[in-house]
Design a protein around this motif. Structure first.
Motif, mmCIF file in Angstrom:
data_model
loop_
_atom_site.group_PDB
_atom_site.id
_atom_site.type_symbol
_atom_site.label_atom_id
_atom_site.label_comp_id
_atom_site.label_asym_id
_atom_site.label_seq_id
_atom_site.Cartn_x
_atom_site.Cartn_y
_atom_site.Cartn_z
ATOM 1 N N LEU A 159 36.709 40.345 37.849
ATOM 2 C CA LEU A 159 35.683 41.326 37.514
ATOM 3 C C LEU A 159 35.762 42.548 38.426
ATOM 4 O O LEU A 159 35.400 43.653 38.006
ATOM 5 C CB LEU A 159 34.294 40.694 37.602
ATOM 6 N N LYS A 160 36.225 42.353 39.629
ATOM 7 C CA LYS A 160 36.344 43.485 40.542
ATOM 8 C C LYS A 160 37.405 44.475 40.063
ATOM 9 O O LYS A 160 37.421 45.627 40.472
ATOM 10 C CB LYS A 160 36.689 42.990 41.949
ATOM 11 N N LYS A 161 38.293 43.972 39.170
ATOM 12 C CA LYS A 161 39.331 44.849 38.619
ATOM 13 C C LYS A 161 38.908 45.399 37.246
ATOM 14 O O LYS A 161 39.754 45.731 36.417
ATOM 15 C CB LYS A 161 40.641 44.065 38.473
ATOM 16 N N TRP A 162 37.610 45.505 37.005
ATOM 17 C CA TRP A 162 37.142 45.915 35.681
ATOM 18 C C TRP A 162 37.676 47.278 35.239
ATOM 19 O O TRP A 162 37.893 47.483 34.030
ATOM 20 C CB TRP A 162 35.615 45.907 35.632
ATOM 21 N N PRO A 163 37.917 48.221 36.139
ATOM 22 C CA PRO A 163 38.494 49.487 35.637
ATOM 23 C C PRO A 163 39.854 49.273 34.968
ATOM 24 O O PRO A 163 40.175 49.926 33.968
ATOM 25 C CB PRO A 163 38.613 50.345 36.896
ATOM 26 N N MET A 206 44.165 43.187 13.562
ATOM 27 C CA MET A 206 44.892 44.053 14.495
ATOM 28 C C MET A 206 43.978 44.550 15.619
ATOM 29 O O MET A 206 44.385 44.616 16.780
ATOM 30 C CB MET A 206 45.507 45.227 13.743
ATOM 31 N N TYR A 207 42.737 44.900 15.266
ATOM 32 C CA TYR A 207 41.808 45.327 16.323
ATOM 33 C C TYR A 207 41.484 44.157 17.254
ATOM 34 O O TYR A 207 41.359 44.340 18.478
ATOM 35 C CB TYR A 207 40.532 45.889 15.715
ATOM 36 N N LEU A 208 41.339 42.976 16.677
ATOM 37 C CA LEU A 208 41.102 41.804 17.514
ATOM 38 C C LEU A 208 42.304 41.543 18.400
ATOM 39 O O LEU A 208 42.163 41.226 19.591
ATOM 40 C CB LEU A 208 40.824 40.580 16.625
ATOM 41 N N GLY A 209 43.509 41.691 17.813
ATOM 42 C CA GLY A 209 44.722 41.523 18.619
ATOM 43 C C GLY A 209 44.802 42.568 19.718
ATOM 44 O O GLY A 209 45.201 42.270 20.848
ATOM 45 N N GLY A 210 44.456 43.825 19.375
ATOM 46 C CA GLY A 210 44.450 44.868 20.401
ATOM 47 C C GLY A 210 43.454 44.571 21.510
ATOM 48 O O GLY A 210 43.723 44.817 22.691
ATOM 49 N N LEU A 211 42.292 44.022 21.124
ATOM 50 C CA LEU A 211 41.286 43.654 22.115
ATOM 51 C C LEU A 211 41.821 42.558 23.048
ATOM 52 O O LEU A 211 41.682 42.647 24.279
ATOM 53 C CB LEU A 211 40.026 43.174 21.410
ATOM 54 N N LEU A 212 42.456 41.554 22.449
ATOM 55 C CA LEU A 212 42.991 40.453 23.258
ATOM 56 C C LEU A 212 44.122 40.936 24.162
ATOM 57 O O LEU A 212 44.211 40.547 25.331
ATOM 58 C CB LEU A 212 43.476 39.325 22.351
ATOM 59 N N ILE A 213 45.002 41.771 23.607
ATOM 60 C CA ILE A 213 46.119 42.287 24.418
ATOM 61 C C ILE A 213 45.576 43.189 25.526
ATOM 62 O O ILE A 213 46.074 43.163 26.664
ATOM 63 C CB ILE A 213 47.117 43.050 23.535
ATOM 64 N N GLY A 214 44.546 43.997 25.196
ATOM 65 C CA GLY A 214 43.945 44.856 26.212
ATOM 66 C C GLY A 214 43.352 44.069 27.362
ATOM 67 O O GLY A 214 43.293 44.564 28.495
ATOM 68 N N LEU A 215 42.902 42.850 27.080
ATOM 69 C CA LEU A 215 42.392 41.994 28.163
ATOM 70 C C LEU A 215 43.513 41.206 28.818
ATOM 71 O O LEU A 215 43.496 40.966 30.037
ATOM 72 C CB LEU A 215 41.345 41.020 27.599
ATOM 73 N N LEU A 260 46.837 41.949 29.117
ATOM 74 C CA LEU A 260 47.791 42.684 29.950
ATOM 75 C C LEU A 260 47.274 42.900 31.374
ATOM 76 O O LEU A 260 48.001 42.596 32.339
ATOM 77 C CB LEU A 260 48.125 44.028 29.279
ATOM 78 N N PRO A 261 46.041 43.399 31.562
ATOM 79 C CA PRO A 261 45.551 43.512 32.947
ATOM 80 C C PRO A 261 45.469 42.151 33.637
ATOM 81 O O PRO A 261 45.795 42.037 34.827
ATOM 82 C CB PRO A 261 44.163 44.144 32.786
ATOM 83 N N PHE A 262 45.020 41.142 32.862
ATOM 84 C CA PHE A 262 44.945 39.806 33.454
ATOM 85 C C PHE A 262 46.322 39.332 33.905
ATOM 86 O O PHE A 262 46.478 38.806 35.011
ATOM 87 C CB PHE A 262 44.353 38.831 32.433
ATOM 88 N N SER A 263 47.323 39.528 33.039
ATOM 89 C CA SER A 263 48.669 39.072 33.389
ATOM 90 C C SER A 263 49.234 39.872 34.557
ATOM 91 O O SER A 263 49.948 39.329 35.401
ATOM 92 C CB SER A 263 49.594 39.180 32.175
ATOM 93 N N ILE A 291 47.468 41.250 37.001
ATOM 94 C CA ILE A 291 46.805 40.775 38.223
ATOM 95 C C ILE A 291 47.341 39.400 38.610
ATOM 96 O O ILE A 291 47.642 39.140 39.783
ATOM 97 C CB ILE A 291 45.281 40.725 38.011
ATOM 98 N N TYR A 292 47.468 38.536 37.583
ATOM 99 C CA TYR A 292 47.958 37.186 37.869
ATOM 100 C C TYR A 292 49.385 37.216 38.405
ATOM 101 O O TYR A 292 49.726 36.514 39.367
ATOM 102 C CB TYR A 292 47.888 36.338 36.594
ATOM 103 N N THR A 293 50.234 38.037 37.771
ATOM 104 C CA THR A 293 51.631 38.132 38.228
ATOM 105 C C THR A 293 51.704 38.717 39.624
ATOM 106 O O THR A 293 52.506 38.256 40.462
ATOM 107 C CB THR A 293 52.430 39.006 37.249
ATOM 108 N N LYS A 294 50.866 39.729 39.867
ATOM 109 C CA LYS A 294 50.854 40.320 41.201
ATOM 110 C C LYS A 294 50.449 39.282 42.247
ATOM 111 O O LYS A 294 51.071 39.181 43.314
ATOM 112 C CB LYS A 294 49.894 41.509 41.230
ATOM 113 N N ASP A 295 49.407 38.496 41.916
ATOM 114 C CA ASP A 295 48.977 37.449 42.844
ATOM 115 C C ASP A 295 50.046 36.376 43.005
ATOM 116 O O ASP A 295 50.233 35.822 44.093
ATOM 117 C CB ASP A 295 47.673 36.811 42.351
ATOM 118 N N LEU A 296 50.731 36.082 41.882
ATOM 119 C CA LEU A 296 51.746 35.042 41.920
ATOM 120 C C LEU A 296 52.937 35.459 42.775
ATOM 121 O O LEU A 296 53.515 34.641 43.516
ATOM 122 C CB LEU A 296 52.206 34.723 40.490
#
Length: 758
Positions: A14-18, A487-496, A498-501, A503-508
């Motif tokens: 959540l701290k990475k919300w931007p 497609m909008y649902l897919g865009g919403l999921l991808i938009g969430l 990609l940042p998650f991945s 952050i996760y990859t960076k942490d990993l």
């Protein structure tokens, strides 16, 4: 504990919300732009077709009976018909007949719009056998008047522009074709360029077949569901309608060819049957001439009646013979005084009379014997008569028997003659029946084939397909592709995602210590707490009471030092780190200021003799300092102590003059003298040392200290350095080692208490 970890994990993201907000905006915007300017809207065209699962052929020749004759050996399989509908040959014919390999477009500002059917003002006939035909080339057409037009394009980086008349054969570097104007067209020239492209037919076939699906609606039935995806509704409907129409035409053509071949086959067979029937008729004529089977058949009943009469006479004779045999046997085996039984009578009157006379004589003898003796002349005379009668009866019986046997044999001979005549009848009848049956079979087949021939001729005159269109091709009201919601649902999921991945990859991939939890999992040493990042990166306020997060955390650090101390007085504190840049000098300086502001007399020693930074932080000089005190025996402790001008109770000792062989100085007895004296004069002694991962000077001071503050900097100190900290803590290389995490976020760390790992 698990709930706490989940909460912290969520809090970390959540701290990475931007970043998530940017990802959502970018992905949803990309979906919008794709749907608006790039995606091709596709509609589903549906139709239902009934394919009868029956023998191929039109007339009644396709019935099971004619099939059983071996004349036709084909049937319709629904799976095979699906394969025909999806065949490249059928699709190629549909595309060629309707020029579906030519697309027409109106040029737009962002994307071009395809037009079809009545919206197209021209009709193009392309010679696809031309070797110079260029596919996918935009060819612009401009209408000059009702009879002339202009073509313009670019071929091999050269401009091509010519003027032609409708109906003329155009031979251009990119192909040979003819353009005709349509009489009925809804096209309106609004100034936007119109162009067409010629596509490769094989590629169009592949694309259309990929968008075409044909399935059985019910596995037990013959209904086919046809579905086709098309950008243009009208074009898709025309293609499906054309596919069905071409399929029906090809089927009727095939059935007509089959009927014509069947007629030819029947004609050939009729010729053969005519000759065979003529041969059978001659065989019947020859048989009747030689055998006269008609009289034999008519007299067969008479022969049987005569034979039966003779058999009856033979039976009667046998009965009489049996009676005579019984009389003879009785006379030979019976008592002479016993009369012959009346039941043993014969049909011979003389024999019957003798038997009656014999019985009467025997009766008289019996009556006389009651009153006279056997010697009586009358009785003797009766005995003589009886004896003579017996012999006469026997002779008569034998004579009658011989006569009956001769008569019986004669009757048997006559019966045998009639029986022989009867035996000839079945063989002659069988031969005649076989010949007649062969003739009847061939005549029946001849007549049957004549009938079927007429039926096939009629079927050619009125061709009918076994295929039935249940529902005409119809496009849906709403597009099936692209699915905007999906497609909008897919865009919403991808938009969430990609940042998650990210952050996760960076942490990993991050091999640095990132949090207090991360640090506590790597070491068992006590953790003093965290220090927030300072905006100016220098000292906290040296005047007044500061309320910044950093100042508050340093006050908390002082409390934790008292809480975690293992000696009565945690007076001498050594501050070190693993590598340079982790903030040990920053911690030493601000910890000293905080302790001094609490009223303690504090002195800070800059024992980083190689790269001193402490005095620069306070704006003071490094000389005279520690090296000067160690080397110059006449120099006193008071000569090297510098009191801060603005912070009460705070004193500092600089590193001194830069010298070589610092390691030898760290073993000097003057250091012990210095520390012991400072312990008497100050409440708290803070020693800033060089990083132990590079230089081991700090270990030389272990004998003089009460505790160690080991500084770890977030996202700077590597995780592998935790092994060094753990080794120092477990082996006691530095007394009472306590770990402090530096440079954390103020919002995260403000107000955190200590964490102890025993």
């Amino acid at each position: 504990m698990e709930q706490t970890n989940i909460t912290k994990l969520i809090s970390k993201y959540l701290k990475k919300w931007p970043l998530f907000a940017i990802g959502l905006v970018v992905c949803l915007a990309a979906v919008f732009l794709y749907l608006r300017y790039k995606a091709e809207t596709q509609y589903e065209i549906t139709s239902t077709l009934l394919v009868k699962n029956q023998d191929t052929g039109q007339g009644s020749v396709k019935s099971q009976n004619i099939k059983d004759l071996g004349l036709i050996k084909s049937n319709t399989n629904v799976e095979d018909e699906i394969g025909i509908l999806r065949s490249t040959g059928l699709m190629e014919k549909v595309i060629t007949d309707r020029s579906l390999n030519i697309n027409y477009y109106i040029e737009g500002k962002v994307r071009d719009v395809e037009i079809y059917g009545e919206d197209v003002p021209i009709e193009i006939l392309v010679d696809e056998t031309a070797t110079d035909l260029i596919y996918d080339l935009p060819i612009y057409i401009k209408f000059i008047n009702d009879t002339e037009y202009e073509l313009e394009t670019t071929v091999k980086n050269e401009s091509y522009k010519t003027q032609h008349t409708y109906g003329d054969l155009v031979t251009a570097p990119f192909g040979t074709f003819t353009i005709n104007a349509k009489e009925a067209s809804k096209y309106e020239d609004n100034g936007k360029p119109l162009y067409f492209t010629i596509l490769d037919t094989d590629r169009v076939i592949g694309t259309f077949l990929q968008n075409l699906s044909i399935d059985l609606i019910n596995l037990d039935g013959n209904l086919l569901s046809i579905r086709f995806l098309s950008i243009n509704k009208k074009k898709g409907e025309d293609l499906v309608a054309g596919l069905i129409e071409t399929y029906v035409e090809e089927m009727i053509k095939y059935e007509n060819e089959l009927a014509e071949n069947t007629i030819k086959m029947i004609d050939n067979r009729l010729k053969l049957l005519s000759g065979e029937i003529e041969g059978v008729e001659k065989s019947v004529e020859k048989f009747k001439t030689s055998n006269d089977p008609t009289n034999v058949t008519d007299n067969a009943g008479l022969y049987i009646a005569q034979a039966n009469d003779y058999k009856k006479l033979i039976s009667d004779y046998q009965t009489e013979i049996n009676v005579i045999n019984s009389i003879e046997m009785y006379l030979q085996q019976g008592n002479p005084d016993t009369p012959i039984p009346a039941s043993l009578s014969a049909n011979d009157p003389s024999l019957t009379g003798m038997i009656d006379q014999y019985n009467e004589t025997l009766l008289q003898k019996g009556q006389m014997a009651q009153s006279a003796s056997s010697a009586n002349p009358i009785i003797v005379n009766l005995d003589r008569t009886l004896n003579d009668l017996g012999k006469a009866i026997v002779e008569n019986v034998r004579s009658a028997k011989n006569r009956l046997l001769i008569a019986q044999r004669n009757q048997q001979s006559n019966a045998n003659k009639y029986q022989a005549q009867i035996a000839k009848v079945p063989s002659m009848e069988r031969q005649l029946v076989d010949i007649s049956r062969d003739k009847s079979t061939k005549e029946g087949l001849y007549l049957y084939l004549l009938q079927k021939r007429e039926e096939e001729v009629l079927s050619l005159a009125a061709p009918v397909s076994s295929t039935r269109i249940v529902s005409l091709p119809k496009a849906g009201n709403f597009p099936v592709s692209p699915n905007k919601t999906a497609m909008y649902l897919g865009g919403l999921l991808i938009g969430l995602f990609l940042p998650f991945s990210l952050i996760y990859t960076k942490d990993l991939l991050n091999n640095k210590i990132t949090s207090i939890e991360n640090l506590s999992n790597l070491i068992s040493a006590p953790i003093l707490g965290e220090i927030a990042r300072s905006k100016d990166g220098g000292l906290i306020a040296t005047k007044g009471y500061s309320r910044t997060p950093s100042a508050e955390l340093f006050r908390l650090l002082c409390f934790n030092l008292e809480y975690l101390k293992k000696t009565n007085k945690n007076q001498t504190l050594l501050i070190t780190s693993t590598v340079q840049g982790e903030g040990k000098t920053f911690i030493a300086s601000n910890l000293a200021i905080t302790l001094a502001s609490n009223g303690e007399r504090v002195i800070v020693l800059s024992f980083d003799l190689r790269m001193p930074q402490l005095m620069k932080t306070f704006g003071l000089s490094d000389t005279p300092g520690l090296t000067d005190f160690i080397v110059q025996k006449d120099l006193t402790i008071s000569d090297i102590i510098q009191k801060h001008s603005t912070i009460d109770n705070l004193s500092l000792i600089g590193a001194g003059t830069e010298v070589n062989q610092v390691g030898r100085l760290m073993l000097s007895e003057r250091i012990e003298l210095l520390i012991n004296q400072l312990k008497k004069d100050f409440d708290r002694i803070i020693i800033d040392t060089p990083p132990i991962g590079v230089i081991s000077d700090a270990f030389a001071l272990n004998a003089y200290i009460d505790g160690t503050i080991y500084v770890v900097r977030k996202n700077v100190t590597k995780s592998e350095h935790a092994k060094t900290i753990e080794s120092i803590h477990k082996n006691g290389k530095l007394r009472n080692t306590m770990v402090l995490l530096n440079d954390t976020n103020a919002a995260q760390t403000y107000g955190y208490g200590p964490k102890i790992n025993d």
